[in-house]
Structure formats: C-alpha cells, structure tokens
Scaffold this active site. Structure first.
Site, mmCIF file in Angstrom:
data_model
loop_
_atom_site.group_PDB
_atom_site.id
_atom_site.type_symbol
_atom_site.label_atom_id
_atom_site.label_comp_id
_atom_site.label_asym_id
_atom_site.label_seq_id
_atom_site.Cartn_x
_atom_site.Cartn_y
_atom_site.Cartn_z
ATOM 1 C CG HIS A 61 -0.400 0.332 2.511
ATOM 2 N ND1 HIS A 61 -0.078 -0.623 3.455
ATOM 3 C CD2 HIS A 61 -0.084 1.513 3.075
ATOM 4 C CE1 HIS A 61 0.403 -0.038 4.532
ATOM 5 N NE2 HIS A 61 0.405 1.265 4.334
ATOM 6 C CG ASP A 91 -0.124 -3.948 2.732
ATOM 7 O OD1 ASP A 91 0.133 -3.454 1.627
ATOM 8 O OD2 ASP A 91 -0.304 -3.266 3.751
ATOM 9 C CB SER A 169 3.184 1.749 6.077
ATOM 10 O OG SER A 169 2.009 1.903 6.820
#
Length: 338
Positions: A61, A91, A169
């Site tokens: 993402h 992911d 992230s």
C-alpha cells in the site's frame, strides 16, 4: 551482533544498540504521481534493504498507484526504484534500486514464530516523514487477523504497542537481537494516528512472499474456496454439534478445490441470535490432523504451511457424522475473479 547487544545498561541501551545495527538498512520511501503540475508527492513510507542486489522490502500500500518511487538512504542519497513484484494479499512489495554496493546493508530476517507476548520489540521508520525514528514497545499479542484485498484476510499478524504512525508502513519491526521479525503495516485508531495498537506482517510470511516476488514477480497463495463463520454456542445448539468449535462452511466457490473435494455449504436458513443465517453445511474441525477452532486457525495453517498444488486432509462434521475429505489446494484468484 550478540556481543554488541550485551554492551551497556539494560535500562537504556537496548534501543540504541538495535538502532545502530539497522540504521543503514532502513530507507525512507517517497512516491509521486503525475498531476496537473507534473509529478507531485503521493505517499511516504518506509522500507529496508533485503539483499545486496539492491532489493528493498516494503508494504504494497506504500507504493500502490505511484508513478515514480524514490528511496532515500541514511546518508541522504536518493535513488529511483522499480517494482520487482507486489502482493496485495499480504500487503508486501519488493523494489529494486541501482546503488553502489557499499550502501546496501541487508537486515537479518528473524523467526517470527519464536516471538512471545510481552517480548520487547522496536519499530524503525519514518512516521509523518520523520525518517529514521525508533519506537520501543512490547508484543501485545500474536495471531491477529488483518483485512486484505478482495475480502480476504492476513492471518498470524503481530500486535504491538510501539508507536506506529502513518509513514512507518513498510519499516522493520525488530527484536532485541536487531533481527527483523515483522513489517510494520497498520494501526487501529479512531483518529488515524497512534493509539497503542499497531500491527506487523510476520517475518516468516515475508520470507515466503519476498523470495517468490524476486523469482517470479508474484506470490501464489493457497486457496480452498470456502466462506463461512466460526461456530458459536448458538450455532452449535441449532445444529446439534457436540461443542462450539470449528468453522461452519456456509458457501463453496464454484470450481474451487473445496467443491471438487465435495465440501458442502449450507442448505437451510435458521434464525440464530435474532438474525437469518445459512446453516447445515460442513463444519471443518481438523486440517492435516491439526485442530481448527475457528477461521483464524484454518487461514494460518494454509498461509504458513501449505502451497498451491499440495493436498490437505480435512476432518469435518456433516449432519452429525464425522468424516474425512481430501482436497488439492488451488491458487487464490484475483479479487475481480471472485
């Protein structure tokens, strides 16, 4: 590495030592997208050096939808990156940069299965663009589930209380040896910022996915093709099950491994806890001899221990009788094919 970590006081030196081990391995990722004024900043995140061939691991993402991707190292050097492969179902993504070999300091991927609740961990990344930040916390729990693309889930996720915020992230979650045990991926928050509940994709899944992305540009997840719900006391009572345990199959995907193995979905609707529910299908209680208490157990076993093309032996309860079925796992279809 172990000798370095023994140096200093246990009260304050641990985080510094771990950071020293990985600071040159962690990178900041900035993505850009073409806008009216040309390339414009799109998203920021983190990543880490996977190997000496210039491969970088991050979250899918972080780079999804980007027109260009830039990777910045600790010394400020920035390089354009290209995508080697992505996997929205876990992911995860692998990038490639062309930089001098001396800039590439790969991390050591640890064994996430050895993590215990309460163990000290460290998150390194770029929260809110504040690059090379480190946060300390503990493993709050293991075996959590996160939603993924196409209505699927990522099982076996690590829950931590270390401060993880937007920009973290794709960065590494580290244990006290400085080994990567996870990829920081998500938070649970009402405001969109840190609230004490963060999640990381386990390193043991990262190893499987990243190596496949490097070889083939993709990762094929094993697929059985069932949907349903965990057995609750109310369901067990309505279906005359011996106990409230197992996974109730409510539907079976057409032409799926489950359909070919004669796994059966629900055939009637009952009012359970005040709502209509399809019941009467098979209840999966075991897989290759391992107890299936709920969907999480089923997903975790398939994701971490099986591959497409392998066979699984299922123990099921059908209309009050215990039976065994065999299925050959397929490849999980893309979301649009479901």
């Amino acid at each position: 590495r172990l000798e370095l970590l023994r140096v200093g006081s246990p009260q304050g030196a641990g985080a510094h030592q771990v950071y020293t081990l990985v600071e040159k391995s962690v990178v900041q990722i900035v993505t850009k997208k073409m806008g009216k004024s040309g390339l414009e900043p799109f998203a920021t995140g983190s990543g880490f050096v996977y190997d000496t061939d210039g491969r970088i691991t991050t979250n899918n993402h972080v780079i999804e939808g980007a027109d260009t991707i830039e990777v910045t190292f600790l010394d400020g050097a920035t390089a354009r990156a290209r995508i080697i492969g992505t996997d929205p179902y876990s992911d995860l993504a692998v990038l490639k940069v062309e930089v001098p070999l001396e800039k590439l300091k790969p991390v050591i991927l640890g064994n996430s299965s050895s993590l215990g609740v309460g163990e000290t961990i460290y998150a390194v990344g770029a929260p809110f663009g504040l690059s090379w930040s480190i946060a300390q916390g503990i493993v709050s729990q293991i075996g959590r589930t996160l939603p993924a693309s196409g209505g699927y889930s990522i099982p076996g996720v690590i829950q931590v209380d270390a401060a993880i915020n937007p920009g973290n992230s794709g960065g590494p979650l580290l244990d006290s040896l400085g080994e990567v045990v996870g990829v920081n991926t998500a938070i649970q928050s009402e405001t969109g910022v840190f609230s004490g509940v963060g999640f990381a994709i386990p390193s043991n899944l990262v190893k499987r996915v990243a190596s496949s992305l490097i070889r083939t540009g993709r990762y094929d997840h094993p697929w059985l093709g069932v949907s349903g719900t965990d057995v609750t006391p109310s369901i067990a009572e309505k279906m005359n099950l011996p106990e409230a345990r197992g996974f109730l199959v409510r539907s079976v995907a057409e032409n799926s491994p489950a359909e070919k193995a004669d796994i059966r979905g629900g055939n009637k609707v009952m009012i359970i806890d005040g709502a209509n529910m399809t019941v009467g299908g098979d209840v999966i209680t075991h897989m290759d001899g391992k107890t299936i208490r709920k969907l999480e157990d089923l997903l975790t076993y398939l994701e971490y221990y099986k591959r497409p093309g392998e066979r699984v032996v299922l123990g099921v309860i059908r209309e009050g009788k215990t039976m065994t079925l065999e299925a050959t796992l397929g490849i999980r279809p893309p979301p649009s094919s479901r």
